[in-house]
Design a protein around this motif. Sequence first.
Motif, PDB file in Angstrom:
ATOM      1  N   GLY A  99       0.800  -1.210   0.000  1.00 42.26           N
ATOM      2  CA  GLY A  99       0.000   0.000   0.000  1.00 42.26           C
ATOM      3  C   GLY A  99       0.834   1.262   0.000  1.00 42.26           C
ATOM      4  N   GLU A 100       0.125   2.375   0.108  1.00 37.24           N
ATOM      5  CA  GLU A 100       0.760   3.690   0.090  1.00 37.24           C
ATOM      6  C   GLU A 100       1.410   3.983   1.434  1.00 37.24           C
ATOM      7  OE1 GLU A 100      -0.353   8.374  -0.809  1.00 37.24           O
ATOM      8  OE2 GLU A 100      -1.848   6.818  -1.174  1.00 37.24           O
ATOM      9  N   ARG A 101       2.595   4.574   1.378  1.00 37.97           N
ATOM     10  CA  ARG A 101       3.304   5.021   2.577  1.00 37.97           C
ATOM     11  C   ARG A 101       3.634   6.500   2.383  1.00 37.97           C
ATOM     12  NH1 ARG A 101       2.719   0.025   2.333  1.00 37.97           N
ATOM     13  NH2 ARG A 101       3.913  -1.526   3.467  1.00 37.97           N
ATOM     14  N   LYS A 102       3.265   7.308   3.354  1.00 38.06           N
ATOM     15  CA  LYS A 102       3.619   8.731   3.337  1.00 38.06           C
ATOM     16  C   LYS A 102       4.990   8.861   3.991  1.00 38.06           C
ATOM     17  CE  LYS A 102      -0.657  10.166   2.222  1.00 38.06           C
ATOM     18  NZ  LYS A 102      -0.998  10.643   0.929  1.00 38.06           N
ATOM     19  N   THR A 103       5.937   9.461   3.279  1.00 37.64           N
ATOM     20  CA  THR A 103       7.284   9.648   3.804  1.00 37.64           C
ATOM     21  C   THR A 103       7.692  11.106   3.618  1.00 37.64           C
ATOM     22  OG1 THR A 103       8.560   9.304   1.767  1.00 37.64           O
ATOM     23  CG2 THR A 103       7.807   7.312   2.935  1.00 37.64           C
ATOM     24  N   PRO A 104       8.745  11.538   4.294  1.00 39.22           N
ATOM     25  CA  PRO A 104       9.234  12.899   4.062  1.00 39.22           C
ATOM     26  C   PRO A 104       9.655  13.132   2.608  1.00 39.22           C
ATOM     27  CG  PRO A 104      10.180  12.006   6.066  1.00 39.22           C
ATOM     28  CD  PRO A 104       9.452  10.886   5.402  1.00 39.22           C
ATOM     29  N   ALA A 105       9.978  12.042   1.890  1.00 42.77           N
ATOM     30  CA  ALA A 105      10.377  12.166   0.485  1.00 42.77           C
ATOM     31  C   ALA A 105       9.188  12.103  -0.462  1.00 42.77           C
ATOM     32  CB  ALA A 105      11.369  11.053   0.147  1.00 42.77           C
ATOM     33  N   GLY A 106       7.977  11.976   0.068  1.00 43.71           N
ATOM     34  CA  GLY A 106       6.781  11.896  -0.767  1.00 43.71           C
ATOM     35  C   GLY A 106       6.037  10.598  -0.557  1.00 43.71           C
ATOM     36  N   SER A 107       4.989  10.396  -1.341  1.00 43.58           N
ATOM     37  CA  SER A 107       4.165   9.193  -1.223  1.00 43.58           C
ATOM     38  C   SER A 107       4.736   8.078  -2.086  1.00 43.58           C
ATOM     39  CB  SER A 107       2.729   9.486  -1.659  1.00 43.58           C
ATOM     40  OG  SER A 107       2.126  10.367  -0.739  1.00 43.58           O
ATOM     41  N   LEU A 108       4.835   6.894  -1.485  1.00 47.51           N
ATOM     42  CA  LEU A 108       5.351   5.717  -2.157  1.00 47.51           C
ATOM     43  C   LEU A 108       4.314   4.609  -2.068  1.00 47.51           C
ATOM     44  CD1 LEU A 108       8.875   5.683  -0.469  1.00 47.51           C
ATOM     45  CD2 LEU A 108       8.233   6.808  -2.613  1.00 47.51           C
ATOM     46  N   TYR A 109       4.306   3.728  -3.038  1.00 43.94           N
ATOM     47  CA  TYR A 109       3.463   2.535  -2.983  1.00 43.94           C
ATOM     48  C   TYR A 109       4.415   1.355  -2.906  1.00 43.94           C
ATOM     49  CZ  TYR A 109      -0.809  -0.115  -3.497  1.00 43.94           C
ATOM     50  OH  TYR A 109      -1.891  -0.922  -3.248  1.00 43.94           O
ATOM     51  N   LEU A 110       4.357   0.602  -1.803  1.00 50.08           N
ATOM     52  CA  LEU A 110       5.355  -0.417  -1.498  1.00 50.08           C
ATOM     53  C   LEU A 110       4.721  -1.741  -1.111  1.00 50.08           C
ATOM     54  CD1 LEU A 110       7.539   1.736   0.930  1.00 50.08           C
ATOM     55  CD2 LEU A 110       7.917   1.402  -1.511  1.00 50.08           C
ATOM     56  N   ALA A 111       5.475  -2.802  -1.332  1.00 49.31           N
ATOM     57  CA  ALA A 111       5.153  -4.122  -0.790  1.00 49.31           C
ATOM     58  C   ALA A 111       6.476  -4.773  -0.411  1.00 49.31           C
ATOM     59  CB  ALA A 111       4.424  -4.979  -1.813  1.00 49.31           C
ATOM     60  N   TYR A 112       6.524  -5.323   0.787  1.00 50.22           N
ATOM     61  CA  TYR A 112       7.718  -6.016   1.255  1.00 50.22           C
ATOM     62  C   TYR A 112       7.424  -7.499   1.391  1.00 50.22           C
ATOM     63  CZ  TYR A 112       9.856  -1.547   2.465  1.00 50.22           C
ATOM     64  OH  TYR A 112      10.397  -0.303   2.403  1.00 50.22           O
ATOM     65  N   VAL A 113       8.346  -8.320   0.883  1.00 47.20           N
ATOM     66  CA  VAL A 113       8.241  -9.770   1.007  1.00 47.20           C
ATOM     67  C   VAL A 113       9.615 -10.338   1.350  1.00 47.20           C
ATOM     68  CG1 VAL A 113       6.314  -9.968  -0.627  1.00 47.20           C
ATOM     69  CG2 VAL A 113       8.649 -10.196  -1.454  1.00 47.20           C
ATOM     70  N   ARG A 114       9.595 -11.563   1.818  1.00 46.24           N
ATOM     71  CA  ARG A 114      10.830 -12.325   1.967  1.00 46.24           C
ATOM     72  C   ARG A 114      10.776 -13.484   0.993  1.00 46.24           C
ATOM     73  NH1 ARG A 114      14.314 -10.567   5.767  1.00 46.24           N
ATOM     74  NH2 ARG A 114      13.391  -9.284   7.401  1.00 46.24           N
ATOM     75  N   ASP A 115      11.899 -13.705   0.301  1.00 40.12           N
ATOM     76  CA  ASP A 115      11.968 -14.842  -0.611  1.00 40.12           C
ATOM     77  C   ASP A 115      12.064 -16.129   0.204  1.00 40.12           C
ATOM     78  OD1 ASP A 115      14.658 -15.304   0.112  1.00 40.12           O
ATOM     79  OD2 ASP A 115      15.468 -14.702  -1.824  1.00 40.12           O
ATOM     80  N   PRO A 116      12.050 -17.296  -0.425  1.00 34.91           N
ATOM     81  CA  PRO A 116      12.074 -18.546   0.340  1.00 34.91           C
ATOM     82  C   PRO A 116      13.304 -18.723   1.237  1.00 34.91           C
ATOM     83  CG  PRO A 116      11.272 -18.980  -1.864  1.00 34.91           C
ATOM     84  CD  PRO A 116      11.760 -17.554  -1.845  1.00 34.91           C
ATOM     85  N   ASP A 117      14.392 -17.988   0.973  1.00 32.89           N
ATOM     86  CA  ASP A 117      15.579 -18.055   1.827  1.00 32.89           C
ATOM     87  C   ASP A 117      15.619 -16.954   2.875  1.00 32.89           C
ATOM     88  OD1 ASP A 117      17.402 -20.305   0.912  1.00 32.89           O
ATOM     89  OD2 ASP A 117      16.899 -19.348  -0.989  1.00 32.89           O
TER      90      ASP A 117
END
Length: 128
Positions: A99-117
């Motif tokens: 989803g959207e994250r408001k940061t001091p550098a502006g709005s970002l749309y992010l998703a974080y995952v971990r690979d199988p390792d």
Amino acid sequence: MFSHVNLGSNDLARSRRFYDAVLAVIGARSGLELNFNSPRILYQHKGCLLVITTPLDGQPATPANGGTTGFLMDGPEQVESFHAAALANGGTTCEDPPGERKTPAGSLYLAYVRDPDGNKLCAFHNLA
């Protein structure tokens, strides 16, 4: 600034299935299998190189504490597709849902995952 990113894997066949699926979302071709000092899978896309490899020292691969590898996405829909492909291929979501994250550098749309390792990946789109 960067020429390539190397990520360690304990199971290259599993990693190939994962990265072939998630990188297809951004238009990258299937990985190229090579054996150069150790078995490796290379992904090339838009001048960037991602290498998935077994560790040269023979020890188990472990994720970097504090390390994240980011992948530039064309829009929020591509971020969501990357996240879905990761989960469908052995990855796990981490941090907040996509989803959207408001940061001091502006709005970002992010998703974080971990690979199988356990390597932490970020699907990144700047909304500005």
